[in-house]
Design a protein around this motif. Sequence first.
Motif, PDB file in Angstrom:
ATOM      1  N   THR A  33       0.463  -0.889  -0.490  1.00 47.46           N
ATOM      2  CA  THR A  33       0.101  -0.084   0.075  1.00 47.46           C
ATOM      3  C   THR A  33       0.726   0.969  -0.160  1.00 47.46           C
ATOM      4  OG1 THR A  33      -1.707   0.741   0.929  1.00 47.46           O
ATOM      5  CG2 THR A  33      -0.149   0.011   2.422  1.00 47.46           C
ATOM      6  N   ALA A  34       0.375   2.392  -0.677  1.00 45.42           N
ATOM      7  CA  ALA A  34       0.762   3.448  -0.235  1.00 45.42           C
ATOM      8  C   ALA A  34       1.015   4.100   1.077  1.00 45.42           C
ATOM      9  CB  ALA A  34       0.489   4.610  -1.442  1.00 45.42           C
ATOM     10  N   ARG A  35       0.144   3.683   1.903  1.00 47.22           N
ATOM     11  CA  ARG A  35       0.172   3.745   3.206  1.00 47.22           C
ATOM     12  C   ARG A  35       1.429   3.473   4.295  1.00 47.22           C
ATOM     13  NH1 ARG A  35      -5.750   4.275   4.897  1.00 47.22           N
ATOM     14  NH2 ARG A  35      -7.220   4.451   3.241  1.00 47.22           N
ATOM     15  N   GLY A  36       1.137   4.161   5.239  1.00 49.27           N
ATOM     16  CA  GLY A  36       2.215   3.410   6.645  1.00 49.27           C
ATOM     17  C   GLY A  36       1.548   2.819   6.767  1.00 49.27           C
ATOM     18  N   TYR A  37       2.415   1.964   8.487  1.00 48.77           N
ATOM     19  CA  TYR A  37       1.920   1.589   9.243  1.00 48.77           C
ATOM     20  C   TYR A  37       0.427   1.736   9.563  1.00 48.77           C
ATOM     21  CZ  TYR A  37       0.537  -2.523  12.391  1.00 48.77           C
ATOM     22  OH  TYR A  37      -0.649  -2.910  13.278  1.00 48.77           O
ATOM     23  N   ILE A  38       0.551   2.865  10.041  1.00 47.71           N
ATOM     24  CA  ILE A  38      -1.071   3.814  11.191  1.00 47.71           C
ATOM     25  C   ILE A  38      -1.764   3.609  10.578  1.00 47.71           C
ATOM     26  CG2 ILE A  38      -0.938   5.756  12.676  1.00 47.71           C
ATOM     27  CD1 ILE A  38       1.624   5.416  13.850  1.00 47.71           C
ATOM     28  N   SER A  39      -1.949   4.462   9.343  1.00 46.17           N
ATOM     29  CA  SER A  39      -2.496   4.565   8.403  1.00 46.17           C
ATOM     30  C   SER A  39      -3.252   3.154   7.758  1.00 46.17           C
ATOM     31  CB  SER A  39      -2.376   5.649   7.249  1.00 46.17           C
ATOM     32  OG  SER A  39      -3.102   5.632   6.605  1.00 46.17           O
ATOM     33  N   ARG A  41      -4.000  25.198   1.857  1.00 48.66           N
ATOM     34  CA  ARG A  41      -4.317  24.795   0.286  1.00 48.66           C
ATOM     35  C   ARG A  41      -5.373  23.897   0.455  1.00 48.66           C
ATOM     36  NH1 ARG A  41      -0.939  22.511  -2.039  1.00 48.66           N
ATOM     37  NH2 ARG A  41      -0.909  23.263  -4.536  1.00 48.66           N
ATOM     38  N   SER A  42      -6.788  23.801  -0.001  1.00 52.75           N
ATOM     39  CA  SER A  42      -7.700  22.668  -0.262  1.00 52.75           C
ATOM     40  C   SER A  42      -7.346  21.783   0.577  1.00 52.75           C
ATOM     41  CB  SER A  42      -8.592  22.864  -1.412  1.00 52.75           C
ATOM     42  OG  SER A  42      -7.628  22.864  -2.152  1.00 52.75           O
ATOM     43  N   GLY A  43      -6.747  21.353  -0.409  1.00 50.80           N
ATOM     44  CA  GLY A  43      -6.093  19.368  -0.684  1.00 50.80           C
ATOM     45  C   GLY A  43      -5.392  19.084   0.229  1.00 50.80           C
ATOM     46  N   ASP A  44      -4.621  20.066   0.874  1.00 52.10           N
ATOM     47  CA  ASP A  44      -3.712  19.897   2.634  1.00 52.10           C
ATOM     48  C   ASP A  44      -4.714  19.803   3.533  1.00 52.10           C
ATOM     49  OD1 ASP A  44      -1.574  19.515   0.647  1.00 52.10           O
ATOM     50  OD2 ASP A  44      -0.817  21.792   1.746  1.00 52.10           O
ATOM     51  N   VAL A  45      -5.875  21.013   3.429  1.00 54.57           N
ATOM     52  CA  VAL A  45      -6.738  20.332   4.361  1.00 54.57           C
ATOM     53  C   VAL A  45      -7.473  19.326   4.362  1.00 54.57           C
ATOM     54  CG1 VAL A  45      -8.644  21.647   5.845  1.00 54.57           C
ATOM     55  CG2 VAL A  45      -7.354  23.275   4.628  1.00 54.57           C
ATOM     56  N   GLU A  46      -8.300  18.886   3.204  1.00 61.84           N
ATOM     57  CA  GLU A  46      -8.932  17.731   2.980  1.00 61.84           C
ATOM     58  C   GLU A  46      -7.386  16.466   3.187  1.00 61.84           C
ATOM     59  OE1 GLU A  46     -12.107  15.827   0.089  1.00 61.84           O
ATOM     60  OE2 GLU A  46     -11.278  17.733  -0.272  1.00 61.84           O
ATOM     61  N   PHE A  47      -6.663  16.327   3.321  1.00 65.83           N
ATOM     62  CA  PHE A  47      -6.050  15.322   3.792  1.00 65.83           C
ATOM     63  C   PHE A  47      -5.231  15.046   4.970  1.00 65.83           C
ATOM     64  CE2 PHE A  47      -1.290  13.872   4.047  1.00 65.83           C
ATOM     65  CZ  PHE A  47      -1.829  11.973   3.882  1.00 65.83           C
ATOM     66  N   SER A  90      -9.160  14.486   6.699  1.00 66.70           N
ATOM     67  CA  SER A  90      -9.174  13.141   6.995  1.00 66.70           C
ATOM     68  C   SER A  90      -8.155  12.304   7.359  1.00 66.70           C
ATOM     69  CB  SER A  90      -8.895  12.083   6.115  1.00 66.70           C
ATOM     70  OG  SER A  90      -7.817  11.822   5.393  1.00 66.70           O
ATOM     71  N   ARG A  91      -7.720  12.554   8.375  1.00 64.38           N
ATOM     72  CA  ARG A  91      -6.456  11.813   9.163  1.00 64.38           C
ATOM     73  C   ARG A  91      -6.403  12.876  10.763  1.00 64.38           C
ATOM     74  NH1 ARG A  91      -5.742  10.922   4.668  1.00 64.38           N
ATOM     75  NH2 ARG A  91      -4.721   8.752   3.559  1.00 64.38           N
ATOM     76  N   LEU A  92      -7.260  12.977  11.175  1.00 67.31           N
ATOM     77  CA  LEU A  92      -7.296  14.408  12.090  1.00 67.31           C
ATOM     78  C   LEU A  92      -6.909  13.071  13.103  1.00 67.31           C
ATOM     79  CD1 LEU A  92     -10.392  16.531  12.215  1.00 67.31           C
ATOM     80  CD2 LEU A  92      -7.773  17.053  11.777  1.00 67.31           C
TER      81      LEU A  92
END
Length: 281
Positions: A43-49, A124-130, A133-135
């Motif tokens: 996956t592109a994710r890290g372990y915690i994600s 920036r909008s994309g950074d904020v949305e990303f 999603s990981r608060l």
Amino acid sequence: MQHKAYVTDLDGTLLNSEQKLTPYTVQVITDAMNRGIVISFATARGYISAAGVVADISWKYPLILYNGALIYDSVRHKVIDGYWLDSGTSGEIISIGRSHGITPFHFSLDEADCERVMHEPPTRSGDVEFYNSRLNDERFREVEQLECPAGHRTVVMSYIGRLEELEPLHQEVLERFGSAVHIHFMKDIYIQDHYFLEFSHPDANKHQGLKLWAQLMGLDTEDIVVFGDHLNDLGLFAAAGTRVAVENAQEELKAMAQHIAASNNDDGVALFFANLYTRER
């Protein structure tokens, strides 16, 4: 030939469009591993994600994380091997991005092998949305000005933006570093009209990640079946012996596949294993 291992992508493949595992998928994958079948994910994710979305399955074997940059033992919670950028290269890429008015989410390992995601305040909008999603992601650390800390190993630097915003940065880093840096540029499947532009070690990709995983597992890549949906799975498909694309996969990936499974929203990977049991009877 008896296949010895199975490796699946997560987002868009094993996970449905809500980034979740269905109870059916959890049951089938768990039953398969209890039968002695070797199953892991890339996956592109890290372990915690990743753990946040697939924890309902007790994964027994090493995982391929960050698009192949990291091989991780989820049982002992230990980094096994991987590929990372040095702090000098990382710092220069951050500076180039800053000259274009963009800073990345900097995914790294600290001296204790703990995952860290350093970033400047998201505006920036994309950074904020990303970020939103990981608060609850404990890896994230906000800093006033992003730098690559001494002793940290860069796993990946992720820039998020619209195509026209990221393309000049892409071209400048490509001209500066060429093949010394792996560049991954793809449309985001969750943030509308946004792209991910990611920089990492030249061997930090799913192709090399699968080869390293196979070596650590004592396997030949020809004996591995892989499942995928997106362009970042092209390397995974190129390295494996058997390739399965889910129905919702990109056409380029489907063209490489020997088998087409049902879509990620129809439990395609799990149904593949269920049919495998039927064929073995």
